[in-house]
Enzyme design. Sequence first.
Site, PDB file in Angstrom:
ATOM      1  N   GLU A   1       0.848  -1.197   0.000  1.00  0.00           N
ATOM      2  CA  GLU A   1       0.000   0.000   0.000  1.00  0.00           C
ATOM      3  C   GLU A   1       0.882   1.245   0.000  1.00  0.00           C
ATOM      4  O   GLU A   1       2.029   1.217   0.481  1.00  0.00           O
ATOM      5  CB  GLU A   1      -0.874  -0.030   1.273  1.00  0.00           C
TER       6      GLU A   1
ATOM      7  N   ASN B   1     -12.366  -1.684  -0.819  1.00  0.00           N
ATOM      8  CA  ASN B   1     -11.570  -2.056   0.351  1.00  0.00           C
ATOM      9  C   ASN B   1     -12.263  -1.574   1.603  1.00  0.00           C
ATOM     10  O   ASN B   1     -12.597  -0.383   1.708  1.00  0.00           O
ATOM     11  CB  ASN B   1     -10.175  -1.420   0.290  1.00  0.00           C
ATOM     12  N   GLU B   2     -12.490  -2.468   2.525  1.00  0.00           N
ATOM     13  CA  GLU B   2     -13.036  -2.106   3.837  1.00  0.00           C
ATOM     14  C   GLU B   2     -14.104  -1.028   3.719  1.00  0.00           C
ATOM     15  O   GLU B   2     -14.039   0.015   4.394  1.00  0.00           O
ATOM     16  CB  GLU B   2     -11.907  -1.690   4.794  1.00  0.00           C
TER      17      GLU B   2
ATOM     18  N   TYR C   1      -6.726  -9.057  11.488  1.00  0.00           N
ATOM     19  CA  TYR C   1      -5.387  -8.813  12.039  1.00  0.00           C
ATOM     20  C   TYR C   1      -5.244  -9.436  13.422  1.00  0.00           C
ATOM     21  O   TYR C   1      -6.234  -9.611  14.148  1.00  0.00           O
ATOM     22  CB  TYR C   1      -5.132  -7.304  12.143  1.00  0.00           C
TER      23      TYR C   1
ATOM     24  N   GLU D   1      -6.113  -9.258   3.716  1.00  0.00           N
ATOM     25  CA  GLU D   1      -5.312  -8.486   4.683  1.00  0.00           C
ATOM     26  C   GLU D   1      -5.267  -9.271   5.982  1.00  0.00           C
ATOM     27  O   GLU D   1      -6.319  -9.553   6.573  1.00  0.00           O
ATOM     28  CB  GLU D   1      -5.918  -7.097   4.960  1.00  0.00           C
TER      29      GLU D   1
END
Length: 531
Positions: free
Chosen positions: A52, A199-200, A280, A336
Amino acid sequence: MKFEFARRIAAAAAAAAMATSQAGAAAPVTISADLSHPGPKISRQIFGQFAEHLGTGIYGGIWVGRDSPIPNVRGIRSDVVGALRALHVPNVRWPGGCFGDNYHWRDGIGPQAKRPATLNPDWGGVIETNAFGTEEYFDLLSQIGAEAFISENIGSGTVKEAADWFEYMTSDQPTTLAKERAANGHPEPYKVKYLGLGNENWGCGGAMSADHYVEEMKLYARYTRNYNPAQNGDHAGDNAMKRIAVGWDSGDSDYTEAVMKAWKSKVWSWDIEGVSLHGYTVEEGWPPHKPSIGFGNVDYAKNLQATLKMESWVTRASGIMDRYDPDKKVALFVDEWGDWWAPNPGSNPGFLQQQNTMLDAIVASLNLNIFMRHADRVRGANIAQMVNVLQAMILIDGPRMVLTPTYHVYRMYVPFQDATLVPLKVDASPYVEGDISLPRVDAVAARDTAGRLWIAVTNTDPTNPATIRAAIEGKSVAAAYGELLTASAVDSHNSFDHPEAVKPVPYRGRVSNHELSLDLPPRSIAVLQVQ
Ligand code: AHR
C-alpha cells in the site's frame, strides 16, 4: 507458621511447574499423515503480498527513482526485487488498503515531472508524489514475476473512473485510453488477474452498510471490464480475471452474509469469484499498543492466542459461504492479515513501522497452515504488508535492507505453492502459560507439483523442545531434510546492525526403521522434504 505455609505452597507450585515443564519436554508428539486420501490443491495465491502507499512501504521500500544511488532498475530497488524473487510472490495487492479508497489512477500515469503532488490523509498526512503509479506497479510485477491484484476505489471514486482505468490497462483496441497507455510505454495490454471490488467499505472505504455496499459492488462488478483478449473467452481458463468483493471484518460477518446472499440470486449481468476476509492479530485489542520487541513468554502466549482466532474466522466465513455456495465456486480471499503492533518508538505513527521477531515467524507459520488446511475455500491471502509496514517481509533504512523472520518462513514455505494437501493429525499435549492453553505443535503436509512430499512443523512452546514421531501411512521413509528456523528468544529479530540474528539453518530428521522422528527446539519451525 504463616510463612512456613506460604513457603510450602510456593515449593509445591515450583515442583508442579517443573513437573509440567518436564512432562512437556518428554511427552512425545505424534503426527499422522495419510497419503492415500489427498486433499485439495493449495493455491499459490495464499502466499500473496500487499503493498500500500503507506509510510515507506512503496517510497523508499520499493521505489527509489531512476536517479537514486541505490541500485535500481527503472527506479525500483534491485536488492528488494532480488529478495522478493526468492519468495515466488504470486500476486501483489495494490494500491491499498485505505489509500486505495482515495486513489485516483490518473494522478499516477504519464511523465513523472507532470504528475500532481497530492496528500495521503490516511497515513501520516504526507505528500504523495504519485511517482509510483500504474506503469511502475506493473514494472515491479514483471521484475519479481508476480500477478496483479488491483484494489479499485469504490469509496471516493466513480464507476466511470474505475471502468476507464481498466480500459486503459487492458484494452488491445485502438481506443484513446489504450493509445495513451501505449504512449506511456506499454503498447501491449496488461494482465490483471485479480480485481478487488473496493476495500473495507464498512470503514475507511465509506462506512457503508452491507446492503448499500452490495448495490455499489454490483455496479463495479458489471462495469469494471477486463478487455485483455488473453483473459476473455473460453480459452482464458485460469487467466480469466477474478473479482473479489469486500467481506468479513475481524469477526463481523455482515458483509460476507450480504454479499453471498446477493450472489446466490444474482442476474447474468454481474458476478464475483471471491469474497474477502480481513483479520489482524491485535494482542489485547484495538488500538495496537503492545511493543513489537522486548516482550516475554506471557505476551508471546497472548499474541499466539490472538492469532489463532483466524481459525474460527475462516471457519465461520466458510460456513456462511457454504450455505449459499455449497460447490465452493466463490473463493475466500484473506486479503489483509498479519500481526499489528504499536509503532516503533520515534517513528511516525501513521507509517505503521514495527519490528519483526521469532514470534512473528511463528504467527506466519500458524496462519499459513490454517489457510492451507482450508484450501478448498481459501484460495488467496495477502499478508500486510510487503516492505517496512506491519508484519513485513523486508525492512529498509536508506540503502540498507534486512530480511525478517517472517520473510524466512515465506521462503521456506515455497514448496507448498500449488501443492496438494495431505491430511494430517497432530496428537500433542497443549503448552500452557497461565490460563492460556495452546496447541504445542502445529503441522501441515503436502505433495508438491513434482510429487515430492513436504512437511512443515511448528513447535510453539517457547521453553520446551518437542520430540515428534511422524507416522506417514503409505510411505517407507528413507530421508528427510530441509531447514529449521529458531532463535534464542521469542523476540529475537534482525536489525540493520545484526541482519542475520534469525535465519534458517539446514536440518535433517532422524530416520530409523523407515520411520521419521524430529527433535525441534523451542519456538521453532521446520520445513522438510520427506523421501
Ligand atoms: O494494512 C493497513 C490498513 O489496515 C489498510 O489500509 C486497511 O485496509 C486496514 O484497515
